[in-house]
Design a protein around this motif. Structure first.
Motif, PDB file in Angstrom:
ATOM      1  N   CYS A  91      44.529  94.025   1.969  1.00  0.00           N
ATOM      2  CA  CYS A  91      44.487  94.608   0.627  1.00  0.00           C
ATOM      3  C   CYS A  91      44.968  93.621  -0.433  1.00  0.00           C
ATOM      4  O   CYS A  91      44.484  93.622  -1.568  1.00  0.00           O
ATOM      5  N   LEU A 119      45.535 100.998   0.707  1.00  0.00           N
ATOM      6  CA  LEU A 119      44.135 100.923   0.263  1.00  0.00           C
ATOM      7  C   LEU A 119      43.904 101.736  -1.006  1.00  0.00           C
ATOM      8  O   LEU A 119      43.136 101.330  -1.886  1.00  0.00           O
ATOM      9  N   THR A 161      44.826  99.768  -3.953  1.00  0.00           N
ATOM     10  CA  THR A 161      43.986  98.578  -4.159  1.00  0.00           C
ATOM     11  C   THR A 161      42.626  98.927  -4.755  1.00  0.00           C
ATOM     12  O   THR A 161      42.076  98.151  -5.555  1.00  0.00           O
TER      13      THR A 161
END
Length: 480
Positions: free
Chosen positions: A112, A140, A143
Motif C-alpha cells: 500500500c 487498503l 490507500t
C-alpha cells in the motif's frame, strides 16, 4: 538471450526455477532491455534474493507493462517490501499479479505504501488468496482514495469478512478509479452485503462486482436490489445462482425474485450505457460531417460558375474581356491612376500603368483605357489612333491605318480650361455604361458659326466646352 534481441516482447518462464546463480543474469537483462512488455514468472521459486535482484532491475525498466508473480510463496516481510519499493519507483507497470502467495496483512502494508505513489501506471492489482484479513483492509481503505490509475482490484479468496468490507467501504467511496472489484469467497454475509450495497449506491463508475461464494441471503439481496435501483453504472453483479437455505421456505422464492430483479437492473444499465455510447458516436459523426461540409471549398474550375473571372462565356464588361484588365477593386493602383487623371497629369501615364483592353471588334480600330476604383465607378477612354509613341514607353501600339479618324489622344493638361480628362467629339448614339452621354467621336466636328464647338463629352464628373477655333486646336494637337 532476450538481452541481445531488440524485438522480444513476451517471455513466458513459468515453472522454470530462477535460482540465485541465474537471477543476476535475468536482472541485468531486464535492466537494459528495451522491448520486453509481458513477463510470466509464476512458480519460479522467486522468493528471497532473486526477487530482490528482479525488483531492483525493474525500478529502472520503462518498457515492462505486465508482471506475473503467482505461486512463488512470497512472504509478507522482505518480499513484500521489495514489491512496495518497486511500485514506488516504477510508474510504467500496469498489471501486477500476486495471487496464491503469502503476502499477509503485514506485506499488504508495504504494498500500500508503494501504491500511494502510483499517480499513473498500475491499472490491475491481483491479491487473490494471500491470507488477507480485515486488518489489511484498513491499510487498503486508507490507500484507495489516493490511487488515480487503479481500475481492477481482486481480493478474492481472502478471509476479509464483514468487518473487512466495512473498513474497505469508505476507501472505495472516496476512490474515483476502480471499475472492477473482486470479493468472491471473502466470508461475507448479509451484513457485509449491506456495506457493499452502500458503496454501489454511491458509485457512479463501478462496472463489475463479484460476490460469488459468499453467504448472502434474503436481507443482503434486498439491499443489493435497492442499491441497483439507484445505480446507473453497474453492468455485471456476479452472485450464486442457487438461493441460500433459510429457515423460512418462502424466502427461497423471495431470493429468486430478488436475483431476477438484480439481473434486470444490470441489463437496464447495460442498455442505457449502449444507448449513451451510440448517441455520443452519432454526435461525433454529425460534428465531423459538419466540419467537413463547412470546410469544403468551392470548385474554382467549374465552367458554369458565374463568379469565375476566367469563364470565356461570362458576359462581363467589355474592357475586362481581353484578359488585360483586373477586377475594379483589385488594388490601390487603380485609385491612384484615377486621381492622377483627375489632377491633370499626363494621360499617357494611364496608358503605361492603367488597364488597357481592345473593344473586341477586329474591324473597329479603337482602343479603350479602363480605370476603375471601388465606389467610384469606371472611366473609359477611347483612343482611335496614337501617333509618335516612343519605344519602351509602355503605351499601346499603333492601331491599323484603317482607323477612321487621324486624331491623336488629347493631352488635356495642355488645353486651356481642361480638368485633366481627355475629350472627344460628341455622338448621338446610346450612352456608355460609365455614365457618358455619347460615344467618343472619331473626327472633330465642324466649328459653329461663332467659332465655338464642343469637342466631346467628359467622364462622369466633367464636360468640356472648347471655345478655340479650328486652327488653334490643330496647333495644340500637333504639340501633343
Amino acid at each position: 538471450l532476450f538481452s541481445q534481441t531488440s524485438c522480444l516482447q513476451y517471455l513466458d518462464a513459468r515453472g522454470t526455477p530462477l535460482l540465485e546463480h541465474s537471477a543476476p543474469f535475468v536482472a541485468r537483462a531486464l535492466r537494459i532491455s528495451s522491448s520486453l512488455v509481458v513477463l510470466h514468472l509464476e512458480n519460479t521459486s522467486l522468493s528471497g534474493r532473486p526477487l530482490m535482484l528482479l525488483a531492483t532491475a525493474l525500478k529502472m525498466n520503462v518498457t515492462l507493462r505486465e508482471l506475473y508473480l503467482a505461486d512463488n510463496k512470497l512472504n509478507g516481510l522482505q518480499d513484500s517490501a521489495q514489491l512496495g519499493n518497486l511500485l514506488k519507483f516504477n510508474c510504467h507497470l500496469q498489471i501486477l499479479d500476486l495471487r496464491n502467495n503469502h503476502v499477509l496483512d503485514s506485506g499488504l502494508a508495504y504494498i500500500c505504501e508503494g501504491l500511494r505513489e502510483q499517480r499513473r501506471g498500475l491499472v490491475t492489482l491481483v491479491l487473490w488468496n494471500n491470507q488477507l484479513s480485515h486488518a489489511g483492509m484498513a491499510f487498503l481503505g486508507m490507500t484507495l482514495p489516493h490511487t488515480q490509475s487503479l481500475e481492477t482490484l481482486n481480493l478474492g479468496h481472502n478471509p476479509i469478512g464483514n468487518e473487512g468490507v466495512r473498513n474497505l467501504k469508505n476507501g472505495l467511496i472516496g476512490n474515483r478509479s476502480v471499475l472492477r472489484l473482486g470479493l468472491a469467497c471473502t466470508k461475507l454475509t448479509c451484513e457485509g452485503a449491506v456495506a457493499v450495497a452502500e458503496f454501489i449506491a454511491e458509485s457512479s463508475r463501478l462496472l463489475r462486482l463479484d460476490l460469488r461464494e459468499n453467504d448472502i441471503k434474503t436481507g443482503g439481496l434486498m439491499a443489493l436490489s435497492l442499491a441497483l435501483r439507484v445505480n446507473r453504472s453497474l453492468l455485471r453483479l456476479d452472485l450464486d445462482r442457487e438461493p441460500k437455505k433459510e429457515a423460512v421456505k418462502s424466502f427461497l422464492e423471495t431470493q429468486k425474485a430478488l436475483l431476477a430483479e438484480i439481473q434486470n437492473g444490470c441489463k437496464r444499465n447495460f442498455i442505457l450505457a449502449k444507448e449513451k455510447e451510440e448517441k455520443e458516436q452519432q454526435l461525433q459523426h454529425s460534428a465531423s460531417m459538419a466540419e467537413i461540409s463547412g470546410a469544403d471549398p468551392e470548385d474554382p474550375e467549374d465552367p458554369k460558375d458565374p463568379k469565375d473571372p476566367k469563364d470565356p462565356e461570362d458576359p462581363g464588361p467589355a474592357p475586362e474581356e481581353n484578359g488585360n484588365a483586373a477586377p475594379g477593386g483589385d488594388s490601390s493602383s487603380d485609385t491612384e491612376e484615377e486621381e492622377e487623371e483627375e489632377d491633370g497629369k499626363d494621360s499617357r501615364e494611364a496608358l503605361g500603368s492603367g488597364k488597357v483592353g481592345n473593344s473586341g471588334d477586329p474591324g473597329n480600330a479603337e482602343r479603350r483605357i479602363s480605370v476603375s476604383s471601388p465606389g467610384r465607378g469606371r472611366k473609359v477612354f477611347v483612343v482611335t489612333r496614337v501617333e509618335n509613341v516612343p519605344e519602351g514607353s509602355g503605351s499601346v501600339p499603333d492601331l491599323p491605318s484603317s482607323a477612321p479618324a487621324p486624331i491623336p489622344e488629347l493631352l488635356p493638361s495642355q488645353a486651356p480650361g481642361a480638368e485633366g480628362i481627355p475629350c472627344g467629339s460628341p455622338s448621338r448614339d446610346s450612352p456608355l455604361p460609365n455614365g457618358l452621354k455619347a460615344d467618343f467621336a472619331r473626327a472633330l466636328p465642324e466649328p459653329g458659326p461663332e467659332g465655338d464647338g464642343k469637342l466631346g463629352m467628359c467622364t462622369a464628373e466633367h464636360e468640356l466646352s472648347c471655345s478655340r477655333n479650328e486652327q488653334e486646336l490643330q496647333e495644340l494637337l500637333l504639340e501633343a
